[in-house]
Design a protein around this motif. Structure first.
Motif, PDB file in Angstrom:
ATOM      1  N   GLN A   9      -2.666 -14.768  -5.340  1.00 27.66           N
ATOM      2  CA  GLN A   9      -3.924 -15.014  -6.053  1.00 27.66           C
ATOM      3  C   GLN A   9      -5.022 -14.041  -5.633  1.00 27.66           C
ATOM      4  N   ILE A  10      -4.623 -12.839  -5.211  1.00 31.95           N
ATOM      5  CA  ILE A  10      -5.593 -11.803  -4.831  1.00 31.95           C
ATOM      6  C   ILE A  10      -6.138 -11.150  -6.097  1.00 31.95           C
ATOM      7  N   THR A  11      -7.457 -11.033  -6.173  1.00 30.03           N
ATOM      8  CA  THR A  11      -8.102 -10.419  -7.321  1.00 30.03           C
ATOM      9  C   THR A  11      -8.816  -9.137  -6.896  1.00 30.03           C
ATOM     10  N   GLU A  12      -9.269  -8.376  -7.871  1.00 29.91           N
ATOM     11  CA  GLU A  12     -10.048  -7.170  -7.574  1.00 29.91           C
ATOM     12  C   GLU A  12     -11.355  -7.526  -6.882  1.00 29.91           C
ATOM     13  N   ALA A  13     -11.890  -8.700  -7.190  1.00 30.80           N
ATOM     14  CA  ALA A  13     -13.107  -9.165  -6.522  1.00 30.80           C
ATOM     15  C   ALA A  13     -12.859  -9.372  -5.030  1.00 30.80           C
ATOM     16  N   ASN A  14     -11.643  -9.822  -4.669  1.00 30.24           N
ATOM     17  CA  ASN A  14     -11.295  -9.983  -3.252  1.00 30.24           C
ATOM     18  C   ASN A  14     -11.275  -8.634  -2.542  1.00 30.24           C
ATOM     19  N   TYR A  15     -10.730  -7.624  -3.207  1.00 29.22           N
ATOM     20  CA  TYR A  15     -10.707  -6.282  -2.621  1.00 29.22           C
ATOM     21  C   TYR A  15     -12.122  -5.726  -2.476  1.00 29.22           C
ATOM     22  N   LEU A  16     -12.967  -6.022  -3.443  1.00 33.45           N
ATOM     23  CA  LEU A  16     -14.349  -5.558  -3.375  1.00 33.45           C
ATOM     24  C   LEU A  16     -15.059  -6.171  -2.170  1.00 33.45           C
ATOM     25  N   GLU A  17     -14.805  -7.448  -1.907  1.00 36.68           N
ATOM     26  CA  GLU A  17     -15.402  -8.104  -0.743  1.00 36.68           C
ATOM     27  C   GLU A  17     -14.821  -7.535   0.551  1.00 36.68           C
ATOM     28  N   LEU A  18     -13.519  -7.238   0.555  1.00 38.60           N
ATOM     29  CA  LEU A  18     -12.906  -6.624   1.736  1.00 38.60           C
ATOM     30  C   LEU A  18     -13.542  -5.285   2.035  1.00 38.60           C
ATOM     31  N   VAL A  19     -13.748  -4.473   1.016  1.00 33.04           N
ATOM     32  CA  VAL A  19     -14.395  -3.170   1.195  1.00 33.04           C
ATOM     33  C   VAL A  19     -15.794  -3.345   1.777  1.00 33.04           C
ATOM     34  N   ARG A  20     -16.526  -4.322   1.254  1.00 35.69           N
ATOM     35  CA  ARG A  20     -17.883  -4.567   1.759  1.00 35.69           C
ATOM     36  C   ARG A  20     -17.865  -4.871   3.257  1.00 35.69           C
ATOM     37  N   GLN A  21     -16.925  -5.700   3.683  1.00 38.70           N
ATOM     38  CA  GLN A  21     -16.839  -6.064   5.099  1.00 38.70           C
ATOM     39  C   GLN A  21     -16.384  -4.884   5.955  1.00 38.70           C
ATOM     40  N   ILE A  22     -15.467  -4.073   5.425  1.00 42.60           N
ATOM     41  CA  ILE A  22     -15.003  -2.902   6.176  1.00 42.60           C
ATOM     42  C   ILE A  22     -16.149  -1.920   6.385  1.00 42.60           C
ATOM     43  N   LYS A  23     -16.968  -1.740   5.375  1.00 38.25           N
ATOM     44  CA  LYS A  23     -18.105  -0.823   5.489  1.00 38.25           C
ATOM     45  C   LYS A  23     -19.071  -1.276   6.576  1.00 38.25           C
ATOM     46  N   GLU A  24     -19.189  -2.580   6.759  1.00 41.58           N
ATOM     47  CA  GLU A  24     -20.069  -3.108   7.801  1.00 41.58           C
ATOM     48  C   GLU A  24     -19.548  -2.795   9.202  1.00 41.58           C
ATOM     49  N   LEU A  25     -18.241  -2.563   9.322  1.00 43.46           N
ATOM     50  CA  LEU A  25     -17.663  -2.229  10.628  1.00 43.46           C
ATOM     51  C   LEU A  25     -18.104  -0.849  11.110  1.00 43.46           C
ATOM     52  N   LYS A  26     -18.419   0.039  10.174  1.00 39.08           N
ATOM     53  CA  LYS A  26     -18.799   1.421  10.470  1.00 39.08           C
ATOM     54  C   LYS A  26     -17.728   2.128  11.296  1.00 39.08           C
ATOM     55  N   LYS A  27     -16.488   1.870  10.914  1.00 40.55           N
ATOM     56  CA  LYS A  27     -15.341   2.449  11.618  1.00 40.55           C
ATOM     57  C   LYS A  27     -14.797   3.680  10.905  1.00 40.55           C
ATOM     58  N   GLU A  29     -14.048  -6.695 -13.285  1.00 39.90           N
ATOM     59  CA  GLU A  29     -14.048  -6.410 -11.844  1.00 39.90           C
ATOM     60  C   GLU A  29     -13.895  -4.921 -11.582  1.00 39.90           C
ATOM     61  N   LYS A  30     -13.117  -4.243 -12.428  1.00 47.31           N
ATOM     62  CA  LYS A  30     -12.937  -2.799 -12.274  1.00 47.31           C
ATOM     63  C   LYS A  30     -14.262  -2.072 -12.492  1.00 47.31           C
ATOM     64  N   LEU A  31     -15.031  -2.544 -13.434  1.00 45.66           N
ATOM     65  CA  LEU A  31     -16.345  -1.953 -13.672  1.00 45.66           C
ATOM     66  C   LEU A  31     -17.254  -2.135 -12.456  1.00 45.66           C
ATOM     67  N   ARG A  32     -17.137  -3.259 -11.779  1.00 45.18           N
ATOM     68  CA  ARG A  32     -17.911  -3.483 -10.550  1.00 45.18           C
ATOM     69  C   ARG A  32     -17.491  -2.509  -9.457  1.00 45.18           C
ATOM     70  N   LEU A  33     -16.190  -2.248  -9.381  1.00 41.06           N
ATOM     71  CA  LEU A  33     -15.697  -1.272  -8.411  1.00 41.06           C
ATOM     72  C   LEU A  33     -16.226   0.120  -8.730  1.00 41.06           C
ATOM     73  N   LEU A  34     -16.247   0.457 -10.020  1.00 40.32           N
ATOM     74  CA  LEU A  34     -16.777   1.751 -10.439  1.00 40.32           C
ATOM     75  C   LEU A  34     -18.237   1.899 -10.028  1.00 40.32           C
ATOM     76  N   GLU A  35     -18.989   0.821 -10.160  1.00 41.78           N
ATOM     77  CA  GLU A  35     -20.404   0.844  -9.805  1.00 41.78           C
ATOM     78  C   GLU A  35     -20.607   1.004  -8.301  1.00 41.78           C
ATOM     79  N   GLN A  36     -19.731   0.391  -7.507  1.00 43.71           N
ATOM     80  CA  GLN A  36     -19.881   0.410  -6.051  1.00 43.71           C
ATOM     81  C   GLN A  36     -19.377   1.715  -5.424  1.00 43.71           C
ATOM     82  N   ALA A  37     -18.514   2.428  -6.132  1.00 44.42           N
ATOM     83  CA  ALA A  37     -17.921   3.656  -5.580  1.00 44.42           C
ATOM     84  C   ALA A  37     -18.955   4.768  -5.450  1.00 44.42           C
ATOM     85  N   ASP A  38     -18.823   5.555  -4.385  1.00 44.39           N
ATOM     86  CA  ASP A  38     -19.670   6.744  -4.217  1.00 44.39           C
ATOM     87  C   ASP A  38     -19.188   7.884  -5.097  1.00 44.39           C
ATOM     88  N   LYS A  39     -17.854   7.975  -5.249  1.00 41.63           N
ATOM     89  CA  LYS A  39     -17.256   8.947  -6.161  1.00 41.63           C
ATOM     90  C   LYS A  39     -16.050   8.301  -6.837  1.00 41.63           C
TER      91      LYS A  39
END
Length: 257
Positions: free
Chosen positions: A129-147, A162-172
């Motif tokens: 039951q993993i969605t693209e929204a789950n991956y988006l939240e994972l990315v957000r948390q990983i970015k907070e690690l600054k690793k 959800e893909k459009l949200r990913l497009l918006e959040q991407a730097d490139k």
């Protein structure tokens, strides 16, 4: 000086060695900002996965700490890797439910192929039951690690909310495309259906055949876009080692650096 270092293959190798040494010696120092690069293609068979992995490797050679995450329905990118381990089912359920300690759990699911990567799931992520929204939240948390300096996020070709949200959040947004007529038509349709992210998009033309017509230049209107790199069609089966040896995707990595 990076510009001078890339003048010849030997100097490029020296620069890569120095960059890797710097990366190893600064692993414990937090990064200032983690960039998200989204790998996307509106057409199948473009070589998006090997392109994503190749770009990860090329960015590592520039001294970047890179994490690769695959969000596709079927995750078979381990075909190109030596390590064939899968991410655990428990992590799959943790990702789907948004567990509080998600990034801590993730660290046990990380493999390394010069760059770090989240191991593929044995079963389709949808079965957890993993969605693209789950991956988006994972990315957000990983970015907070600054690793990591860079997260390479490979996504499937269907265009969803959800893909459009990913497009918006991407730097490139790196679009792996082909020169064929149908591929050019699909890219033209894509560009007419997305808004507000045009300045983020880069194009890589993969499996390029010089003797055949390039419809990217005749049919599709790229406007302000341009092809950052042409990857020639290879006469043999390509793997990650070949990508590294030939320096494929190095130009794009250098432009992103």
């Amino acid at each position: 000086n990076a510009n001078k270092a890339f003048k010849s293959p030997i100097k490029k190798e020296i620069y890569a060695d120095i960059a890797k040494t710097v990366r190893v010696n600064t692993e414990d120092i937090p990064v200032e900002y983690t960039k998200l690069y989204m790998m996307y293609s509106p057409c199948g068979g473009s070589g998006k996965t090997i392109g994503s992995l190749g770009l990860c490797s090329a960015l590592c050679d520039l001294g970047k700490r890179v994490l690769y995450i695959n969000t596709e329905i079927y995750q078979d990118f381990d075909f190109y890797l030596e390590d064939k381990q899968y991410a655990s089912a428990s992590f799959g359920y943790a990702l789907a439910t948004g567990a509080r300690d998600l990034t801590q759990r993730m660290m046990f699911e990380i493999g390394n192929e010069e760059f770090d990567y989240l191991r593929p799931f044995d079963k389709a992520p949808l079965s957890y039951q993993i969605t693209e929204a789950n991956y988006l939240e994972l990315v957000r948390q990983i970015k907070e690690l600054k690793k990591y300096d860079v997260i390479i996020l490979e996504t499937s070709r269907e265009l969803t909310k959800e893909k459009l949200r990913l497009l918006e959040q991407a730097d490139k947004i790196i679009n792996i495309c082909l020169q064929t007529e149908d591929a050019a038509h699909k890219n033209e349709k894509l560009l007419s259906n997305i808004f507000g992210v045009q300045d983020k998009m880069l194009f890589i033309c993969n499996r390029y055949k010089k003797q055949e017509e390039n419809y990217l230049g005749t049919q599709i209107s790229l406007g302000l876009y341009s092809i950052t790199e042409y990857i020639d069609e290879q006469e043999f089966s390509i793997d990650l080692g070949t990508v590294r040896r030939l320096g494929l995707f190095d130009t794009t990595a250098y432009l992103l650096d």
